[in-house]
Design a protein around this motif. Structure first.
Motif, PDB file in Angstrom:
ATOM      1  N   ARG A   1      18.586  40.179   5.823  1.00 18.02           N
ATOM      2  CA  ARG A   1      19.068  39.705   6.972  1.00 18.02           C
ATOM      3  C   ARG A   1      20.330  40.700   7.578  1.00 18.02           C
ATOM      4  NH1 ARG A   1      22.255  36.320   9.878  1.00 18.02           N
ATOM      5  NH2 ARG A   1      21.404  35.068  11.749  1.00 18.02           N
ATOM      6  N   GLU A   2      21.106  40.643   6.737  1.00 19.35           N
ATOM      7  CA  GLU A   2      22.431  41.472   7.301  1.00 19.35           C
ATOM      8  C   GLU A   2      22.368  42.877   7.351  1.00 19.35           C
ATOM      9  OE1 GLU A   2      25.605  40.368   4.537  1.00 19.35           O
ATOM     10  OE2 GLU A   2      25.537  38.324   4.991  1.00 19.35           O
TER      11      GLU A   2
ATOM     12  N   ILE B   1      14.704  32.586   5.140  1.00 22.83           N
ATOM     13  CA  ILE B   1      15.726  32.295   3.794  1.00 22.83           C
ATOM     14  C   ILE B   1      15.680  31.089   3.432  1.00 22.83           C
ATOM     15  CG2 ILE B   1      17.914  32.350   2.962  1.00 22.83           C
ATOM     16  CD1 ILE B   1      18.679  34.706   5.206  1.00 22.83           C
ATOM     17  N   ILE B   2      15.517  29.915   4.310  1.00 23.31           N
ATOM     18  CA  ILE B   2      15.471  28.522   3.869  1.00 23.31           C
ATOM     19  C   ILE B   2      13.889  28.328   3.165  1.00 23.31           C
ATOM     20  CG2 ILE B   2      15.499  26.155   4.485  1.00 23.31           C
ATOM     21  CD1 ILE B   2      17.502  27.019   6.834  1.00 23.31           C
TER      22      ILE B   2
ATOM     23  N   SER C   1      15.253  35.925   8.634  1.00 20.21           N
ATOM     24  CA  SER C   1      15.873  35.041   9.266  1.00 20.21           C
ATOM     25  C   SER C   1      16.592  33.877   8.705  1.00 20.21           C
ATOM     26  CB  SER C   1      14.869  34.507  10.534  1.00 20.21           C
ATOM     27  OG  SER C   1      14.041  33.816   9.992  1.00 20.21           O
ATOM     28  N   THR C   2      17.251  33.087   9.237  1.00 19.14           N
ATOM     29  CA  THR C   2      17.657  32.033   8.456  1.00 19.14           C
ATOM     30  C   THR C   2      16.805  31.139   8.067  1.00 19.14           C
ATOM     31  OG1 THR C   2      19.967  32.031   9.861  1.00 19.14           O
ATOM     32  CG2 THR C   2      19.559  29.875   8.877  1.00 19.14           C
TER      33      THR C   2
ATOM     34  N   ALA D   1      18.765  37.179   2.120  1.00 21.86           N
ATOM     35  CA  ALA D   1      19.993  37.075   3.086  1.00 21.86           C
ATOM     36  C   ALA D   1      20.728  38.542   3.225  1.00 21.86           C
ATOM     37  CB  ALA D   1      20.868  36.158   2.140  1.00 21.86           C
TER      38      ALA D   1
END
Length: 518
Positions: free
Chosen positions: A243-244, A200-201, A196-197, A240
């Motif tokens: 996630r895609e 990732i962060i 998820s975003t 990333a």
């Protein structure tokens, strides 16, 4: 202890000679499994007495396990071609050969950047299990992060000395490796691991802090900065990309039906109302009269995805057969299957896709509509229902609540808790168990027996609550004439722990492959 040293290689003429030379004092044989190198790798290996075998590369784990199968002795020492043993580590292994009784050993790996050995960041101490008895472990994990998986609990002894890793000559090699390995990581973990975003962060930030601050990368100046940064970019790219990839899933919706056009029409209307459409819809028709085909034809232009009619002759209740034919014909990698008297909730397809993780299949819920509400719905072509509506049984199943779903959904193994009216699964898992058993003729137990075989190959069954539910239109129960015989087929699958059936989907898949080949 006698040791078989194994190395996998591809175009390693610059490194493999040093690797083999370091193994000569401790190895009783050296096996090199090569992926058809085009440089002097083979010549260098044979000059040093190594047994040289070529094998097509299908992945690090597959290649290393193939290499294990080529060894003569129980104990295996596995190195990459760009690794070599320190003198201290050679001495530790020699001592273990003479006087030790452990079954597995690990060691610290020390990697280099621009010819300098790096004792900071995640690079050190990079502990690796590389010497073990192959009878209790082999290579596992997920590519590219392969590791030795021990089959039983055993004490692992740490060997003194280091395993040198001649790693990277410049920043370009680091960056290329980060991109290559992050792609492999994402592909291997697709629909196995969530991303998820937020993930990732925090993963990216923590990786840099861990490498540069907590593991003292700042103390090595430029080298520490470059390594910390590239380790961080690797983390960013792998999550990333994952996630895609987790957003890309081709689905086939299969609707089973038999001579009930009014109910099928509501099912098709429910499909048109979905917040996320499948990639194709296949109506699996167990020999209906022509009016079913006419209905499907009239709806085909209303869909933006293919609407396919899969039909066979009416030779009695052959649900397993028509399911197999439809699944064999499907193009999606993930199958969502409902009966033709189920009206899907608006987020039905989306919910199944959100929970479509590898290693499991999904049993969705049903909301039972009583006879009068069913009659009104068929007459008015209604497809929306709610918690407070009269004529709704088990009304708590009408609640769509993804957060609550995480709390109350559960995994089950009881064969009597399965209903094919709302199932989803990976097509490759269905192929592995040879689909539905066509020995079932007449109503009953085909879903349970299918679930038993899926469980026996290690596929868990998730009972998904408060998501992916459908409204079940009332109908009279089917005759139970075949139930006694079908119960016996189910019992055999349970008692014999069957993972496949003789009379399944494979004949349709073979027929398709023959047509394509022709």
């Amino acid at each position: 202890m006698k040791i078989s040293a194994v190395i996998i290689s591809f175009n390693e003429e610059a490194n493999i000679g040093r690797c083999i030379d370091s193994l000569l004092p401790v190895a009783d044989e050296i096996v090199v499994v090569d992926s058809f190198s085009t440089d002097r790798t083979e010549e260098i290996c044979r000059e040093r007495g190594a047994r040289f075998i070529q094998n097509q590369f299908k992945g690090h784990i597959q290649q290393k396990n193939f290499a294990l199968g080529q060894t003569l002795y129980d104990f295996v020492l596995a190195l990459d071609a760009d690794e070599f043993l320190s003198k201290e580590l050679i001495g530790s292994i020699q001592e273990a050969k003479i006087s030790d009784s452990h079954q597995a050993y690990n060691m610290n790996r020390l990697s280099s950047y621009q010819g300098k050995w790096i004792h900071v960041t995640d690079w050190y101490p990079d502990r690796k299990l590389r010497l073990w008895n192959k009878n209790i472990g082999n290579w596992g994990g997920l590519n590219p992060h392969d590791k030795v998986i021990l089959k039983k609990r055993t004490r692992v002894k740490h060997l003194q000395g280091v395993l040198f890793h001649n790693a990277y000559a410049n920043v370009n090699e680091l960056v290329e490796k980060a991109h290559k390995y992050s792609t492999i990581f994402a592909e291997e973990n697709r629909y196995r691991l969530a991303s998820s975003t937020f993930k990732i962060i925090y993963k990216t930030i923590f990786t840099f802090l861990r490498n540069y601050i907590f593991k003292f990368g700042f103390m090595r100046g430029y080298e520490g900065l470059v390594i910390s940064y590239t380790n961080t970019t690797y983390t960013f790219y792998k999550y990333a990309k994952l996630r895609e990839l987790n957003k890309v899933l081709t689905t086939s919706l299969i609707i089973t039906t038999y001579n009930r056009e009014d109910a099928l029409e509501l099912t098709l209307l429910g499909a048109l109302n979905q917040s996320e459409m499948p990639d194709e819809i296949i109506v699996a028709d167990d020999g209906s009269r022509p009016r079913t085909k006419e209905l499907i034809d009239s709806y085909r232009e209303k869909f933006q995805v293919p609407l396919i009619h899969c039909w066979h002759d009416d030779l009695g209740f052959r649900l397993s057969t028509i399911r197999n034919k439809a699944i064999a014909r499907s193009a999606g990698e993930y199958i969502i299957m409902i009966d033709g008297d189920i009206i899907m909730h608006r987020h039905f397809i989306r919910s199944h896709k959100q929970k479509a993780w590898l290693g499991q299949f999904i049993q969705g819920s049903r909301v039972l509509l009583q006879s009068e509400l069913t009659r009104q719905s068929l007459m008015r072509k209604e497809i929306d229902f709610n918690f407070f509506q009269q004529g709704v049984r088990n009304r708590f199943n009408t609640i769509h609540a993804p957060i609550l779903s995480k709390l109350v959904s559960f995994y089950g193994i009881k064969p009597d808790r399965i209903r094919g009216a709302n199932l989803s699964f990976w097509k490759k898992d269905v192929v592995n168990v040879n689909g539905f058993n066509e020995d079932f003729v007449g109503w009953g137990r085909e879903d349970s027996e299918f679930a038993v075989r899926m469980h026996n190959i290690g596929i868990d069954r998730l009972h998904l609550k408060f998501m992916a539910f459908g409204y079940h239109l009332y109908h009279k129960e089917s005759p139970r004439d075949s139930l006694k015989k079908n119960d016996q087929i189910l019992k055999q699958a349970i008692v014999n722990k069957l993972i496949t059936c003789d009379n399944g989907i494979n004949k349709y898949l073979m027929k398709q492959n023959t047509v394509v080949a022709a």
